[in-house]
Design a protein around this motif. Sequence first.
Motif, mmCIF file in Angstrom:
data_model
loop_
_atom_site.group_PDB
_atom_site.id
_atom_site.type_symbol
_atom_site.label_atom_id
_atom_site.label_comp_id
_atom_site.label_asym_id
_atom_site.label_seq_id
_atom_site.Cartn_x
_atom_site.Cartn_y
_atom_site.Cartn_z
ATOM 1 N N VAL A 83 -66.675 65.368 7.589
ATOM 2 C CA VAL A 83 -67.692 66.165 6.901
ATOM 3 C C VAL A 83 -68.534 66.942 7.914
ATOM 4 O O VAL A 83 -68.841 68.123 7.714
ATOM 5 C CB VAL A 83 -68.573 65.257 6.027
ATOM 6 N N ALA A 84 -68.917 66.282 9.020
ATOM 7 C CA ALA A 84 -69.732 66.946 10.037
ATOM 8 C C ALA A 84 -68.967 68.087 10.700
ATOM 9 O O ALA A 84 -69.525 69.164 10.959
ATOM 10 C CB ALA A 84 -70.185 65.929 11.090
ATOM 11 N N ALA A 85 -67.678 67.878 10.980
ATOM 12 C CA ALA A 85 -66.891 68.933 11.611
ATOM 13 C C ALA A 85 -66.755 70.143 10.697
ATOM 14 O O ALA A 85 -66.850 71.295 11.148
ATOM 15 C CB ALA A 85 -65.509 68.397 11.981
ATOM 16 N N LEU A 86 -66.556 69.899 9.408
ATOM 17 C CA LEU A 86 -66.462 71.010 8.468
ATOM 18 C C LEU A 86 -67.797 71.740 8.349
ATOM 19 O O LEU A 86 -67.836 72.975 8.269
ATOM 20 C CB LEU A 86 -66.011 70.502 7.107
ATOM 21 N N ALA A 87 -68.880 70.997 8.313
ATOM 22 C CA ALA A 87 -70.193 71.635 8.216
ATOM 23 C C ALA A 87 -70.462 72.539 9.414
ATOM 24 O O ALA A 87 -71.095 73.592 9.283
ATOM 25 C CB ALA A 87 -71.281 70.564 8.100
ATOM 26 N N ALA A 88 -69.960 72.129 10.588
ATOM 27 C CA ALA A 88 -70.209 72.912 11.791
ATOM 28 C C ALA A 88 -69.236 74.078 11.951
ATOM 29 O O ALA A 88 -69.625 75.155 12.409
ATOM 30 C CB ALA A 88 -70.123 71.994 13.022
ATOM 31 N N GLU A 127 -65.510 72.705 1.018
ATOM 32 C CA GLU A 127 -66.205 71.576 0.390
ATOM 33 C C GLU A 127 -65.305 70.340 0.371
ATOM 34 O O GLU A 127 -64.115 70.424 0.084
ATOM 35 C CB GLU A 127 -66.589 71.942 -1.041
ATOM 36 N N VAL A 128 -65.902 69.189 0.703
ATOM 37 C CA VAL A 128 -65.211 67.908 0.556
ATOM 38 C C VAL A 128 -65.566 67.353 -0.815
ATOM 39 O O VAL A 128 -66.733 67.098 -1.107
ATOM 40 C CB VAL A 128 -65.630 66.912 1.659
ATOM 41 N N GLU A 165 -60.160 68.846 15.332
ATOM 42 C CA GLU A 165 -60.234 70.191 15.901
ATOM 43 C C GLU A 165 -59.059 71.046 15.421
ATOM 44 O O GLU A 165 -59.224 72.213 15.063
ATOM 45 C CB GLU A 165 -60.235 70.103 17.429
ATOM 46 N N ALA A 166 -57.889 70.448 15.418
ATOM 47 C CA ALA A 166 -56.706 71.188 14.974
ATOM 48 C C ALA A 166 -56.811 71.543 13.497
ATOM 49 O O ALA A 166 -56.441 72.648 13.077
ATOM 50 C CB ALA A 166 -55.452 70.367 15.236
ATOM 51 N N LEU A 167 -57.337 70.633 12.692
ATOM 52 C CA LEU A 167 -57.505 70.905 11.259
ATOM 53 C C LEU A 167 -58.444 72.074 11.030
ATOM 54 O O LEU A 167 -58.135 73.005 10.261
ATOM 55 C CB LEU A 167 -58.037 69.647 10.557
ATOM 56 N N CYS A 168 -59.590 72.045 11.674
ATOM 57 C CA CYS A 168 -60.558 73.126 11.482
ATOM 58 C C CYS A 168 -59.992 74.468 11.929
ATOM 59 O O CYS A 168 -60.362 75.527 11.385
ATOM 60 C CB CYS A 168 -61.845 72.811 12.245
ATOM 61 N N GLY A 169 -59.055 74.429 12.877
ATOM 62 C CA GLY A 169 -58.482 75.669 13.365
ATOM 63 C C GLY A 169 -57.501 76.335 12.423
ATOM 64 O O GLY A 169 -57.169 77.504 12.609
ATOM 65 N N VAL A 170 -57.019 75.614 11.404
ATOM 66 C CA VAL A 170 -56.030 76.198 10.485
ATOM 67 C C VAL A 170 -56.621 76.458 9.096
ATOM 68 O O VAL A 170 -55.913 76.946 8.211
ATOM 69 C CB VAL A 170 -54.787 75.296 10.352
ATOM 70 N N LEU A 171 -57.908 76.155 8.897
ATOM 71 C CA LEU A 171 -58.507 76.373 7.584
ATOM 72 C C LEU A 171 -58.722 77.857 7.327
ATOM 73 O O LEU A 171 -59.032 78.619 8.246
ATOM 74 C CB LEU A 171 -59.842 75.626 7.487
ATOM 75 N N PRO A 172 -58.584 78.305 6.089
ATOM 76 C CA PRO A 172 -58.788 79.723 5.790
ATOM 77 C C PRO A 172 -60.247 80.111 5.969
ATOM 78 O O PRO A 172 -61.154 79.298 5.771
ATOM 79 C CB PRO A 172 -58.358 79.838 4.311
ATOM 80 N N PRO A 173 -60.492 81.350 6.358
ATOM 81 C CA PRO A 173 -61.875 81.796 6.535
ATOM 82 C C PRO A 173 -62.573 81.949 5.193
ATOM 83 O O PRO A 173 -61.953 81.945 4.134
ATOM 84 C CB PRO A 173 -61.712 83.148 7.242
ATOM 85 N N ALA A 174 -63.876 82.069 5.250
ATOM 86 C CA ALA A 174 -64.661 82.281 4.030
ATOM 87 C C ALA A 174 -64.312 83.638 3.443
ATOM 88 O O ALA A 174 -64.002 84.601 4.161
ATOM 89 C CB ALA A 174 -66.155 82.199 4.353
ATOM 90 N N ALA A 175 -64.349 83.715 2.116
ATOM 91 C CA ALA A 175 -64.084 84.988 1.439
ATOM 92 C C ALA A 175 -65.163 85.992 1.847
ATOM 93 O O ALA A 175 -66.341 85.657 2.024
ATOM 94 C CB ALA A 175 -64.080 84.769 -0.058
#
Length: 490
Positions: A392-397, A403-404, A472-482
């Motif tokens: 949750v903290a990594a996604l927030a940053a 959203e989780v 870190e790898a997960l956050c790197g493949v998430l789609p950007p905000a619309a």
Amino acid sequence: MGKSWVNSAELIGADLHLELAGSGGRRAALIGALREAVRSGRLAPGTRLPPYRSLAADLGVARNTVADAYAELVAEGWLTARQGSGTRVAERAEPLRHAARAPRNAPARARGSMAPPRARGPRHDLRQGTPDASAFPRSAWLASYRRALQQAPSEVFGPGDPAGRIELREALTEYLARARGVRTEPDRIVICSGFAHGLRLLFGGRDRVLTGPLAVEAYGLPFHRELLASAGVRTVPLPLDDQGARLDRLARERAVLLTPAHQFPTGGPLHAERRAAVVDWARARGGVVVEDDYDGEFRYDRRPVGAVQGLDPERVILLGSVSKSLSPAVRLGWMVLPGRYVDGVLAAKGEREAWASVLDQLSLADFIVSGSYDRHVRRMRLRYRSRRDRLVAALAAQAPHIEVTGVAAGLHAVLRLPPGTERSAVKAAAWQGVALDGLAEFRHPATDMAAQDGLVVGYATPSEHAYGAALEALCGVLPPAADKPGPASG
């Protein structure tokens, strides 16, 4: 001479099978058999061979015959002999002619078609469904296994009771009552090898304990749906909302399968009013609730909610296992049954225990009674809570637009994605060596519930030292905000 088993375990710790054949005498036959065993790779370099007298006794030949055969093969370079080390297969830099395998240290490209390189797994495994394998409590489990083995009566080593060992059923009766609010007795518990095995016992076979159609949640494991379909059971999906399964959509079904403590995979619990409502439905309909209590011990924001089974033990079948709490390698689960279903399940299982190791059952019983199971669950609850908090903290940053969803519980979380981005995110993750599941994979094909884009992230799967890099790898493949709409032109 025909086949001979060379059994010199007391001297070399291994058995050796040789074929002595041919018309050239026993010495020549023995030399040929040993050459072929080395040439084919069956006797690997460094393997210690039996002493002369042991091999001679087992083959029924003279000791000098074996000594002469060994000496010949040493002279030819097939074997080596050193004082105090015995006779061994010679180490070779290259494989012998006609060898079936490549040298152990050869690079993959040199092996060609003889030994294709082993497929590499993902760099970061965030698939749901498995606990941290590195956290298995080896010492405590070994202590329980030793005690169970030392104290086991002799009849343990005969055919097993299909109901399961009474020691484990008694331990589970106490534990499930204390930890999950389950009301039962040992003679209403049947041991199985896991949830899937329990489903097969309930819905499979000619004399089925339960029949379809079976109501299920709109999202769930495809494997379970496939298992039921192969048994001829039609599943009817129930839509989900923020209070859990829509029980008002139950129609003519006589059974419903739910994950009420922590809906799999979307993560919400079944609301208290619906927990009571599904029991009322089962009473009025003469039906039954099948409760999948797959990770009920792991709730992080509050005390774990009790099992629905505690509301009416005669209308709820509870299935549980140690696959999430301990390890899927320990193939043990349990079925807590209303009295009227016990005989049918035992008949489906057969006259003898054919699935769950009796020694493992006794070990798990000791593991529970000794308090080791509770200590392990508490330790893992803290670890998985920390893992979820870090996610949750990594996604927030790094990806605050993601959203989780669901409650803080279990071994996985669902990340809600912008519409239309799930497929590309799963592909991007695979390209970067991140293994995870898309939410669409769990959606019942017949549901009319609107599809949602998301990722199912198993935060329990990586080892502790690998988890940071996986995040870190997960956050790197998430789609950007619309993109936000720009100002209106005027």
